[in-house]
Design an enzyme around this catalytic site. Structure first.
Site, PDB file in Angstrom:
ATOM      1  N   HIS A 332       0.851  -1.185   0.000  1.00  0.00           N
ATOM      2  CA  HIS A 332       0.000   0.000   0.000  1.00  0.00           C
ATOM      3  C   HIS A 332       0.886   1.234   0.000  1.00  0.00           C
ATOM      4  CE1 HIS A 332      -3.295   2.661   0.960  1.00  0.00           C
ATOM      5  NE2 HIS A 332      -2.765   3.024   2.112  1.00  0.00           N
ATOM      6  N   ASN A 333       0.470   2.268  -0.746  1.00  0.00           N
ATOM      7  CA  ASN A 333       1.279   3.501  -0.795  1.00  0.00           C
ATOM      8  C   ASN A 333       2.761   3.168  -1.015  1.00  0.00           C
ATOM      9  OD1 ASN A 333      -1.013   5.005  -0.308  1.00  0.00           O
ATOM     10  ND2 ASN A 333      -0.547   5.402   1.840  1.00  0.00           N
ATOM     11  N   GLU A 362       1.170  -0.196  -5.371  1.00  0.00           N
ATOM     12  CA  GLU A 362       0.170   0.858  -5.577  1.00  0.00           C
ATOM     13  C   GLU A 362       0.821   2.101  -6.147  1.00  0.00           C
ATOM     14  OE1 GLU A 362      -3.520   2.954  -3.213  1.00  0.00           O
ATOM     15  OE2 GLU A 362      -1.693   2.533  -2.088  1.00  0.00           O
ATOM     16  N   ASP A 364      -0.417   6.045  -6.860  1.00  0.00           N
ATOM     17  CA  ASP A 364      -1.401   7.136  -6.790  1.00  0.00           C
ATOM     18  C   ASP A 364      -0.986   8.225  -7.764  1.00  0.00           C
ATOM     19  OD1 ASP A 364      -2.792   5.832  -4.873  1.00  0.00           O
ATOM     20  OD2 ASP A 364      -2.264   7.149  -3.211  1.00  0.00           O
ATOM     21  N   HIS A 377       0.961  11.030  -2.241  1.00  0.00           N
ATOM     22  CA  HIS A 377      -0.264  10.833  -1.477  1.00  0.00           C
ATOM     23  C   HIS A 377      -1.051  12.130  -1.527  1.00  0.00           C
ATOM     24  CE1 HIS A 377      -2.539   9.364   2.236  1.00  0.00           C
ATOM     25  NE2 HIS A 377      -2.730   8.481   1.280  1.00  0.00           N
ATOM     26  N   GLU A 411      -4.349   4.182  -8.751  1.00  0.00           N
ATOM     27  CA  GLU A 411      -5.408   5.080  -8.302  1.00  0.00           C
ATOM     28  C   GLU A 411      -5.278   6.336  -9.154  1.00  0.00           C
ATOM     29  OE1 GLU A 411      -7.702   4.097  -6.500  1.00  0.00           O
ATOM     30  OE2 GLU A 411      -6.741   2.214  -5.914  1.00  0.00           O
TER      31      GLU A 411
END
Length: 768
Positions: A332-333, A362, A364, A377, A411
């Site tokens: 994650h992240n 991931e 973003d 983020h 994302e």
């Protein structure tokens, strides 16, 4: 030649003093002759190592504005690099050497220094890299190849050599005046450094026995004798004597031990013969088909004697089932190196995760300057990196440690224009590795397998239409609801996201999505009727818990057909982790954790994926894969094939536990906690008593019992802590593994640090 003479002199001296034990002591002296034998002899014709011994001025680079000249030199032990007034780098801590501009820091100064003068030392665990610039390309090459040679030497060391190295490091620390000998005061200081609180009279007695020359000091061979007396393994000797004649185990005795204590099957006779051949140091004992106590100790301390079944180290599972039938190591992240509010974003996060076997990362994505999408983020103060740099890093490192597919979980917060740029980078940088079409050209009815997708990178993101439309050539640009919003954004900026935003999706980026179409989750009933096998829903940890609590069996059944992703709550602003076990209990495959954050969550994750070749894919139990079975993790006893097991563990002893307090007179009071992580009925933990002032060779002989209702899902975590009456216990070490990978019998557990790196020779000795 002088090295060989010294070896022969040592052997003759020991032969006179110790008779039959000469060979044994000579082996133990290996470290002290390490430089002159293994490393020094190997370096005689190695100009790179010779150059490192001389040393060199190099620039240490921390940023574009921080560049300092430092003198770097390899020490004579061939294990330490000193620089800047006694700062040191241990070769043991270096995982790899990268050549050229292969870090963000070195890329930032690429216009100032050419790549042939630049290199990076990559450390194990979560420690930051060391970026260096040499004065010339030739000097850089010497250090690059020299470091690689040293790393190779360390990796090729056996268990005995590693122990000898550890002994030698302590000898050097205690020998304050560097005269190659230790007086009793130095020995007392050494004992405290080694976590031993020994009675002064007893310590002096051992010192006197070891001081064969009666000089009042211990020289190399005398220190080895002292260490051997100090580390008498009475616990192992007790086991050895039960099956031996006191001096040796015959092959028949060893077979009995393997059968009765280690509970091994197969060809016991052949295995016993192989163990003698592999671990017995005495040629005389080998000729007698026997094993001495030294050989027995070496066997129990080896990978074969460890608690982890070596047969489950390599890939042993069926890799031809649909992707949804596997737990997948997921991050994650991934771009973050620290917390998710102000932390640094870095491509290093992707490199480290992929090098640890992570198979889902991931990304973003947000609109950036000059038409280039960026990764960070969103709506926080984390730093930003370029999307194309992330894709390059993934392309370079995706298949270094595993050939099985990597999933890019995107994302997407970008405009249509920058989505097209994203698609261009994906296609241009990844090329054939990017999966753009279904595998056989026909409409599939289930997800392909990890075996089918070897060497491929899959994009998980929003998609316009489905596989059916893609095959018929129908596609377009539609409006989509951006249903995934980080909950941290609600927490920090509640006014910014009061309504779901509308976002146009570019055809180019949509076409990059094949088997992992991100969709909004409505309900299990809706999914059962309407969902496609290639659709992936994402859940926050709290939503996943709610579904698990209210409809656990439905959740498991849903995950037998399609992929689910679970990610940490946005309220975890410190980038902490939940325990992934509770999500695996529901059959969720993509349980995404903050890989940059050490702790229980990552320990359990590392433990699960330490099996099956560390390839990042672990096959789920059959009752979680079959559509006609309804497994409820809340009620495992309702399974048709319900067979609980009783796990009994005797925690016998500990060996050379690391200090947790830098004060020299501080000695740990160790206790061992055994935790079982599994379905709710299996969650349990028990502790031994604590041993006061002994981190060197504590003895417990405490027995713990657990009843495990779903052994196929259970993980076992061994945690060593320093007991404190007035505050929280300090962490000392841990080791986590699946119950299904545990070997029975007398086994060593080789402890790991908080970062998940090994800390030899620290271990526990247990019976189960």
């Amino acid at each position: 030649m002088s090295c060989l003479c010294l070896l022969w002199w040592a052997y003759q001296k020991l032969k006179i003093k110790h008779g039959m034990f000469a060979f044994e002591f000579l082996r133990t002296m290996l470290y002290f002759l390490f430089v002159m034998t293994l490393f020094y002899a190997g370096s005689q014709g190695d100009d790179n190592l010779q150059a490192m011994l001389v040393g060199a001025m190099m620039r240490k680079i921390k940023s574009r504005n921080w560049k300092k000249q430092r003198y770097f030199k390899l020490e004579d032990d061939f294990m330490t690099i000193w620089y800047q007034s006694k700062k040191a780098v241990s070769v043991n801590d270096v995982e790899a050497v990268r050549e050229g501009h292969q870090s963000e820091v070195l890329l930032s100064i690429a216009d100032e220094f050419p790549p042939d003068r630049c290199f990076t030392l990559v450390f194990r665990g979560r420690r930051g890299n060391l970026d260096l610039v040499a004065e010339s390309a030739e000097e850089a090459q010497s250090w690059i190849w020299g470091m690689r040679k040293l790393i190779e030497n360390v990796e090729n060391m056996g268990e005995r050599e590693k122990l000898d190295q550890w002994i030698g490091e302590w000898f050097k620390k205690a020998d304050k005046n560097n005269d190659g000998r230790m007086n009793f005061k130095e020995v007392q200081d050494l004992l405290k450094m080694m976590n031993v609180d020994m009675n002064e009279h007893h310590a002096h007695h051992l010192f006197t026995m070891a001081d064969k020359s009666q000089s009042g000091t211990l020289e190399n061979d005398e220190f080895v004798l002292f260490y051997k007396m100090l580390t008498q393994r009475e616990d192992v000797l007790k086991v050895f004597q039960e099956y031996s004649d006191g001096q040796k185990l015959s092959q028949s005795n060893l077979e009995d031990f393997l059968r009765e204590e280690q509970l091994e099957g197969g060809d016991i006779q052949l295995h016993a013969k192989q163990l003698i051949e592999c671990y017995e140091p005495s040629d005389k004992a080998k000729r007698m088909n026997a094993m001495t106590f030294d050989g027995f100790l070496m066997y129990l301390g080896s990978a074969e004697g460890s608690i982890f079944n070596p047969q489950r180290r390599g890939i042993f599972q069926d890799m031809t089932q649909p992707l949804c039938h596997y737990f997948i190591s997921s991050s994650h992240n991934t771009y973050l190196m620290e917390d998710q509010l102000r932390g640094q974003s870095s491509v290093e996060g992707y490199i480290r995760a992929l090098n640890r076997g992570c198979r889902c990362v991931e990304v973003d994505c947000w609109d950036g300057a000059n038409g280039e999408p960026i990764v960070y983020h969103g709506h926080t103060f984390t730093s930003k990196i370029l999307f194309k740099d992330v894709v390059s890093a993934v392309g370079n490192y995706a298949f270094k440690v595993s050939q099985y597919p990597v999933i890019l979980s995107i994302e997407n917060h970008c405009s249509v224009e920058q989505q097209r740029v994203m698609a261009h980078h994906l296609n241009h940088i990844l090329g054939d590795r990017l999966l753009k079409t279904i595998l056989d050209g026909k409409t599939p009815i289930r997800l392909p397998s990890p075996e089918d997708l070897k060497g491929k990178i899959l994009v998980k993101a929003k998609k316009d239409g489905g596989l059916e439309q893609s095959l018929s050539g129908v596609s377009g640009c539609r409006l989509h609801s951006n249903d995934y919003l980080h909950s941290v954004s609600y927490f920090i900026y509640p006014l910014c996201f009061s309504q779901k935003s509308k976002q146009r999706l570019s055809k180019e980026l949509s076409d990059c999505v094949v088997y992992c179409k991100s969709v909004h989750f409505t309900s299990f009933k809706h999914s059962r009727i309407h969902s496609k096998f290639y659709e992936v829903a994402s859940f926050t940890e709290s939503k996943a818990r709610k579904h698990l609590r209210e409809a656990g069996a439905e959740f498991v059944h849903h995950n037998s057909r399609q992929l689910s992703r679970v990610y940490p709550s946005g309220f975890r602003t410190d980038s902490s982790n939940f325990n992934p076990q509770e999500m695996w209990n529901a059959g969720c495959q993509i349980v995404a954790l903050n890989f940059q954050t050490a702790g229980e969550g990552m320990d359990v994750n590392d433990g699960l994926f330490s099996q099956n070749g560390c390839c990042g894919y672990v096959l789920k139990p059959s009752f979680m894969r079959e559509a006609d079975i309804r497994f409820d993790p809340e009620m495992p006893q309702k399974r048709d094939d319900y067979h609980p097991v009783v796990l009994t563990i005797q925690v016998i002893s500990g060996q050379q536990l690391p200090k947790v307090n830098i004060k020299e007179d501080s000695i740990v009071d160790p206790l061992v906690r055994v935790e079982v992580h599994g379905v709710p009925m299996d969650q349990a933990k028990q502790e031994t008593r604590y041993i006061e002032n002994n981190g060197f060779n504590p003895m417990w002989y405490d027995t713990l019992h657990f009843t495990i209702h779903t052994p196929e899902l259970a993980m076992v975590r061994f945690v060593v802590e320093d007991y404190d009456k007035t505050s929280k216990n300090d962490f000392v070490g841990q080791y986590t593994l699946p119950l299904s990978c545990m070997q029975q019998g007398y086994r060593h557990i080789h402890l790991l640090s908080k970062d998940g790196t090994s800390i030899p020779p620290s271990s526990l000795f247990c019976g189960s």
